[in-house]
Design an enzyme around this catalytic site. Structure first.
Site, mmCIF file in Angstrom:
data_model
loop_
_atom_site.group_PDB
_atom_site.id
_atom_site.type_symbol
_atom_site.label_atom_id
_atom_site.label_comp_id
_atom_site.label_asym_id
_atom_site.label_seq_id
_atom_site.Cartn_x
_atom_site.Cartn_y
_atom_site.Cartn_z
ATOM 1 N N ARG A 226 -23.121 -7.176 19.455
ATOM 2 C CA ARG A 226 -23.681 -5.885 19.054
ATOM 3 C C ARG A 226 -22.639 -4.801 19.306
ATOM 4 O O ARG A 226 -21.866 -4.883 20.263
ATOM 5 C CB ARG A 226 -24.942 -5.553 19.873
ATOM 6 C CG ARG A 226 -26.197 -6.284 19.396
ATOM 7 C CD ARG A 226 -26.657 -5.786 18.026
ATOM 8 N NE ARG A 226 -27.830 -6.458 17.510
ATOM 9 C CZ ARG A 226 -27.821 -7.499 16.672
ATOM 10 N NH1 ARG A 226 -26.677 -8.018 16.264
ATOM 11 N NH2 ARG A 226 -28.942 -8.004 16.216
ATOM 12 N N HIS A 274 -21.361 -6.695 9.367
ATOM 13 C CA HIS A 274 -22.476 -7.415 10.002
ATOM 14 C C HIS A 274 -22.874 -8.647 9.173
ATOM 15 O O HIS A 274 -24.023 -8.799 8.770
ATOM 16 C CB HIS A 274 -23.688 -6.481 10.213
ATOM 17 C CG HIS A 274 -24.603 -6.981 11.296
ATOM 18 N ND1 HIS A 274 -25.282 -6.165 12.157
ATOM 19 C CD2 HIS A 274 -24.958 -8.243 11.660
ATOM 20 C CE1 HIS A 274 -26.009 -6.885 12.997
ATOM 21 N NE2 HIS A 274 -25.823 -8.161 12.707
HETATM 22 P P1 NAP Z 1 -29.063 -16.046 23.622
HETATM 23 O O1 NAP Z 1 -29.336 -17.461 23.265
HETATM 24 O O2 NAP Z 1 -30.156 -15.251 24.244
HETATM 25 O O3 NAP Z 1 -27.813 -16.061 24.599
HETATM 26 C C1 NAP Z 1 -27.371 -14.934 25.251
HETATM 27 C C2 NAP Z 1 -26.255 -15.308 26.202
HETATM 28 O O4 NAP Z 1 -25.785 -14.113 26.832
HETATM 29 C C3 NAP Z 1 -26.730 -16.245 27.326
HETATM 30 O O5 NAP Z 1 -25.716 -17.143 27.665
HETATM 31 C C4 NAP Z 1 -26.982 -15.258 28.468
HETATM 32 O O6 NAP Z 1 -26.857 -15.832 29.768
HETATM 33 C C5 NAP Z 1 -25.875 -14.258 28.238
HETATM 34 N N1 NAP Z 1 -26.214 -12.981 28.875
HETATM 35 C C6 NAP Z 1 -27.248 -12.164 28.611
HETATM 36 N N2 NAP Z 1 -27.234 -11.094 29.438
HETATM 37 C C7 NAP Z 1 -26.167 -11.273 30.249
HETATM 38 C C8 NAP Z 1 -25.635 -10.541 31.330
HETATM 39 N N3 NAP Z 1 -26.188 -9.419 31.749
HETATM 40 N N4 NAP Z 1 -24.528 -11.030 31.944
HETATM 41 C C9 NAP Z 1 -23.959 -12.173 31.534
HETATM 42 N N5 NAP Z 1 -24.430 -12.931 30.523
HETATM 43 C C10 NAP Z 1 -25.516 -12.481 29.881
HETATM 44 O O7 NAP Z 1 -28.569 -15.209 22.369
HETATM 45 P P2 NAP Z 1 -27.888 -15.787 21.032
HETATM 46 O O8 NAP Z 1 -28.936 -16.342 20.131
HETATM 47 O O9 NAP Z 1 -26.736 -16.649 21.420
HETATM 48 O O10 NAP Z 1 -27.392 -14.418 20.346
HETATM 49 C C11 NAP Z 1 -26.481 -13.563 20.993
HETATM 50 C C12 NAP Z 1 -26.392 -12.260 20.227
HETATM 51 O O11 NAP Z 1 -25.638 -12.417 19.040
HETATM 52 C C13 NAP Z 1 -27.728 -11.709 19.698
HETATM 53 O O12 NAP Z 1 -28.460 -11.071 20.720
HETATM 54 C C14 NAP Z 1 -27.285 -10.753 18.618
HETATM 55 O O13 NAP Z 1 -27.068 -9.468 19.186
HETATM 56 C C15 NAP Z 1 -25.940 -11.340 18.161
HETATM 57 N N6 NAP Z 1 -26.006 -11.820 16.767
HETATM 58 C C16 NAP Z 1 -25.162 -11.272 15.846
HETATM 59 C C17 NAP Z 1 -25.171 -11.736 14.542
HETATM 60 C C18 NAP Z 1 -24.195 -11.205 13.539
HETATM 61 O O14 NAP Z 1 -24.343 -11.470 12.333
HETATM 62 N N7 NAP Z 1 -23.176 -10.486 13.948
HETATM 63 C C19 NAP Z 1 -26.063 -12.735 14.161
HETATM 64 C C20 NAP Z 1 -26.916 -13.273 15.112
HETATM 65 C C21 NAP Z 1 -26.879 -12.807 16.434
HETATM 66 P P3 NAP Z 1 -27.824 -17.017 30.261
HETATM 67 O O15 NAP Z 1 -27.413 -18.230 29.452
HETATM 68 O O16 NAP Z 1 -27.499 -17.149 31.688
HETATM 69 O O17 NAP Z 1 -29.228 -16.586 29.962
#
Ligand code: NAP
Length: 311
Positions: A226, A274
């Site tokens: 993000r 995006h």
């Molecule tokens: P997810 O499965 O919820 O994984 C989030 C990861 O971030 C987990 O490993 C989590 O740790 C870690 N995390 C969260 N808060 C943290 C903190 N305070 N300190 C350290 N690590 C932290 O999310 P996801 O599905 O992989 O998606 C990630 C993000 O990608 C989405 O939220 C979205 O913003 C972005 N995204 C972008 C696009 C695009 O087209 N650009 C598309 C889809 C998603 P834990 O494993 O310990 O919980």
């Protein structure tokens, strides 16, 4: 609550029927909420450049809101949302897109491909030798549904991978870190840094001036998480000084990125609109149908958001 209903209606209907869901209707009429509405499928709808601020409170019998996207920060902050929220985990669609986009840009930055793609100027630069992945350290912030598979694919190619998450992880072949000391360690190692964190109060502006200065001189950043994960002013300063060699950015604090934003003209910034990972209709319809079926049966859906932790 999505503009995408016309694309979903037929395929989602088919998938719900396949799962044995009976007596349902899919509608985009949110103006006359009634007690029959059990599930809301959500994607942000933009009107006059602004995201519609949705009021979920009139839907008295809502069992869940299912997001078509993985990023759910706007829903987490919506105080009218009182039921379970399910984010999109689509291993056969969205995840693959993200792996491909991150792989492509990591290899592009690693191999310095821009020099050749943008520099078609008649000069035979044969002395620039391609580096090899095993000599390159890549840091990945976020080892979740998207970060972990990206880490594993890059590992397969040979990159040295340093990953960071909130909780401790043990992933074969990946050096995993957590907590603020762990972040320092990962940043210090990352010649290429990939951001795949969700936006939360703990991650907002995580790449601030101080954390950016921990990256090795000449490091490169890829942000697919993000826009608000990065302090733009600090990054621009570091890009101008050469401390950061390149930033490839897919997400921005304001989207679409305004025409006058410096990111459009900085020579060492690549802007993509995006598009790192889209949610394909076919694969995500299967995910939605499976989760709706689980919810109707009282089972745990895949992608349940924890409001307290913020993602
Ligand atoms: P997810 O499965 O919820 O994984 C989030 C990861 O971030 C987990 O490993 C989590 O740790 C870690 N995390 C969260 N808060 C943290 C903190 N305070 N300190 C350290 N690590 C932290 O999310 P996801 O599905 O992989 O998606 C990630 C993000 O990608 C989405 O939220 C979205 O913003 C972005 N995204 C972008 C696009 C695009 O087209 N650009 C598309 C889809 C998603 P834990 O494993 O310990 O919980």
């Amino acid at each position: 609550m999505s503009d995408l209903l016309p694309y979903y209606k037929e395929i989602l209907t088919k998938e719900l029927v396949k799962k044995g869901v009976k007596n349902f209707e899919i509608s985009s009429n949110c103006d006359n909420p009634n007690e029959d509405v059990k599930f809301i499928i959500y994607s942000p709808v933009i009107r006059n450049g602004e995201k519609l601020n949705r009021d979920f409170s009139p839907f008295k019998n809502l069992k869940a809101v299912l997001s078509l996207y993985a990023g759910i920060e706007d829903l987490i902050e919506n105080k009218t949302l009182k039921c379970p929220l399910i984010k999109m985990i689509d291993k056969n669609g969205l995840t693959n897109s993200m792996i491909e986009w991150c792989l492509a840009h990591t290899l592009r930055l690693h191999l310095g491909l821009d020099k050749h793609i943008l520099g078609q100027d008649g000069i035979w630069r044969h002395k620039i030798k391609p580096p090899i992945a095993r000599d390159r350290s890549v840091g990945i912030l976020g080892l979740g549904e998207l970060g972990k598979p990206v880490a594993l694919f890059l590992k397969k190619i040979g990159f040295k991978i340093f990953g960071w998450s909130r909780t401790i992880k043990n992933i074969e072949g990946i050096k995993c870190f957590f907590g603020s000391n762990g972040l320092t360690e990962v940043l210090k190692q990352s010649e290429i840094l990939i951001l795949l964190l969700p936006l939360s109060k703990d991650t907002r502006f995580i790449l601030n001036d101080y954390n950016l200065s921990l990256l090795p001189k000449g490091s490169q950043i890829i942000n697919a998480g993000r826009g608000q994960l990065i302090d733009d002013i600090a990054l621009i300063k570091k890009l101008r000084s050469g401390h950061i060699l390149n930033a490839t950015l897919d997400v921005f604090q304001q989207e679409p990125l305004p025409k006058e934003h410096p990111y459009w003209v900085l020579p060492n910034v690549t802007v993509t609109p995006h598009i790192a990972a889209d949610t394909p209709v076919e694969s995500s319809s299967k995910v939605l149908a499976r989760n709706i079926k689980f919810l109707l049966e009282g089972k745990m859906p895949n992608g349940l958001v924890e409001f307290k932790r913020g993602y």
